[in-house]
Design an enzyme around this catalytic site. Structure first.
Site, PDB file in Angstrom:
ATOM      1  N   GLY A   1       0.974  -1.161   0.014  1.00 52.96           N
ATOM      2  CA  GLY A   1      -0.020   0.199  -0.090  1.00 52.96           C
ATOM      3  C   GLY A   1       0.901   1.292   0.165  1.00 52.96           C
ATOM      4  N   LYS A   2       2.128   1.224   0.583  1.00 51.97           N
ATOM      5  CA  LYS A   2       2.896   2.378   0.559  1.00 51.97           C
ATOM      6  C   LYS A   2       2.074   3.420   1.024  1.00 51.97           C
ATOM      7  CE  LYS A   2       5.482   0.727  -3.631  1.00 51.97           C
ATOM      8  NZ  LYS A   2       4.786  -0.498  -4.025  1.00 51.97           N
ATOM      9  N   ARG A   3       1.766   3.068   2.455  1.00 55.35           N
ATOM     10  CA  ARG A   3       0.824   3.913   3.196  1.00 55.35           C
ATOM     11  C   ARG A   3       2.032   4.779   3.884  1.00 55.35           C
ATOM     12  NH1 ARG A   3      -2.457   2.327  -0.199  1.00 55.35           N
ATOM     13  NH2 ARG A   3      -4.407   1.780   0.646  1.00 55.35           N
TER      14      ARG A   3
END
Lengths: 304, 304
Positions: free
Chosen positions: A105-107
């Protein structure tokens, strides 16, 4: 310890491959799309049904070969709420087949918001007496741009719920250098980031010597992988960019330690879209491609 | 042009406030939680029902005062697929009330994946002859760590579908300096990022002189805001950090140009949790707090 579970799974299958399940509508076999469209019309729900059916076929065909799957959240999000149901069902099915599940998600956000992202993928939500798991995944990818108070809630949940984190360090895309290779003092930015992550994860090291807080280090950057591997023996690498993006097994071998451990290599389209090139049915083409990749990696990485 | 629409809405209401609708379960009024729990048990679905009801009350109470809403995606994601239904319904309701809708996701990935994120929030998904809108929002926040090929798909959709983008530049959290203020050559990182964004958005400038590609510049960093405003007259600022995080209207005034344009200031908890302090019902407390904030901003920012 979550990192040990991942390494054990890799060693058991002698295969440091993570299967990327990224159901882009344009990459799904036409017969799945047609069938779903006949049932649900040309709708997001139909795309979601096609996606989950494709994922079921792939997990069934590959669970004895690959140790892990990586689900690219963007591909599920673009199918609306129905896409997030597919995400949940795919993660559950993969776990039921003994696979390690990475949510890609590369949050990343300010601390209080990172808590909410972490609750979604690594921890859970408290409601009265109940602790509710949202998406039951083993690891999440996150972005380091907001600094340590962004990372802390994720790291806490890794400790509390036995999960892993992969922080973006040096990514596989061509323009990654525009930011990640900017000079930052006497080094370049991604090396400073690697130091920060290394320190943040020092308290969560498993029995193989690898921390639960790993990094993303792209296969298209062999010299970066080599430097990072030497300097940070405790950082586990999630390596995107094999195949379609140009990374090859010989270069990728730099990501591994002398025991053939310390990294896992993603392949999405190279496996899930192999049917496009070979003309074989989806499961057969994917299985052939996954075995070819495993054999290719085994030629350059000796796992003991 | 999307940026003009946002500025027009701000000028019409003489209020550069964006209302943050971030339904953290612990911040929802207990009566909403109780009612939902009685109907649906202590489940994610009950939390989602409570969240959408709270959002309905807030939009109803505030749509004549504020020009825009910002939905923090993390808060919806942590409620599972039902939370994304709430996200969609809230965005739709806000638009129906004439509000400008910002999806705060801080997304970012390699180009092909950014396309999927962009499809979810700014563009849409093609299926046969149909072009399907997923979440109908006006703008999205994104993260710059992956460089320009990450940003391009978003920028294309801004051009094609008349949307806005806010790229993280200098964020409001305390640890933002650990990365964003690293020396990058002869400047610090966030200033290099601002240059990159300014160049990338130069072709999408609206009639007020502001580009559709803006930045996030935190209210807790007045000196940074001042420098960025002077150096980049075409960058529109999304300003988080007013109130709860310590930013005040006098400092925030540096984000605006001499006509009182060029920025919008977020407030989430300060408005949506005002009932906790005052003891008044949710809509009354929120309305009072929103009017107070508007008056506070009007004291320091003269909009013409």
């Amino acid at each position: 310890m979550s990192t040990d579970r991942l390494i054990d799974a890799i060693l058991q299958k002698k295969n440091p491959t993570v299967l990327g399940l990224d159901p882009q509508p344009s990459h799904l076999p036409p017969e799945f799309l047609q069938e779903a469209a006949e049932e649900y019309g040309e709708t997001l729900e139909a795309l979601a049904i096609a996606a989950v059916r494709v994922n079921e076929v792939l997990i069934d065909a590959l669970h004895d070969i690959v140790p892990a799957v990586k689900l690219q959240l963007a591909c599920y999000e673009q199918l609306g709420p129905a896409g997030m149901v597919v995400f949940a069902e795919t993660a559950e099915l993969a776990k039921a087949h003994g696979l390690y599940v990475i949510a890609d998600g590369k949050r990343g956000d300010i601390g209080s918001t990172s808590e909410a992202y972490s609750a979604a993928y690594l921890g859970g939500v408290q409601f009265g007496d109940k602790f509710l798991t949202v998406y039951d995944t083993d690891a999440l990818t996150v972005n380091p741009y907001l600094g340590s108070d962004n990372l802390e809630p994720f790291i806490k949940d890794c400790e509390r719920h036995d999960k892993m984190l992969f922080v973006l360090c040096k990514t596989s895309n061509p323009s990654s250098r525009e930011v990640q290779e900017l000079p930052a003092g006497d080094r370049v930015l991604y090396k400073v980031i690697a130091e920060q992550i290394s320190r943040a994860g020092a308290k969560l090291v498993g029995s193989y010597g690898y921390s639960a807080i790993g990094i993303v280090a792209g296969a298209t950057q062999p010299s970066a992988m080599r430097v990072l591997r030497e300097r940070h023996p405790g950082l586990f690498f999630l390596v995107p960019g094999y195949g379609a993006q140009g990374g090859n097994a010989e270069d990728i071998a730099y990501s591994f330690d002398k025991y053939g451990r310390g990294a896992i290599v993603n392949n999405s389209r190279g496996i899930t879209c192999a049917w496009q090139k070979s003309g074989d049915p989806l499961p057969d083409a994917a299985r052939r491609a996954a075995i070819d990749m495993r054999n290719d990696l085994q030629k350059h990485i000796i796992m003991v």
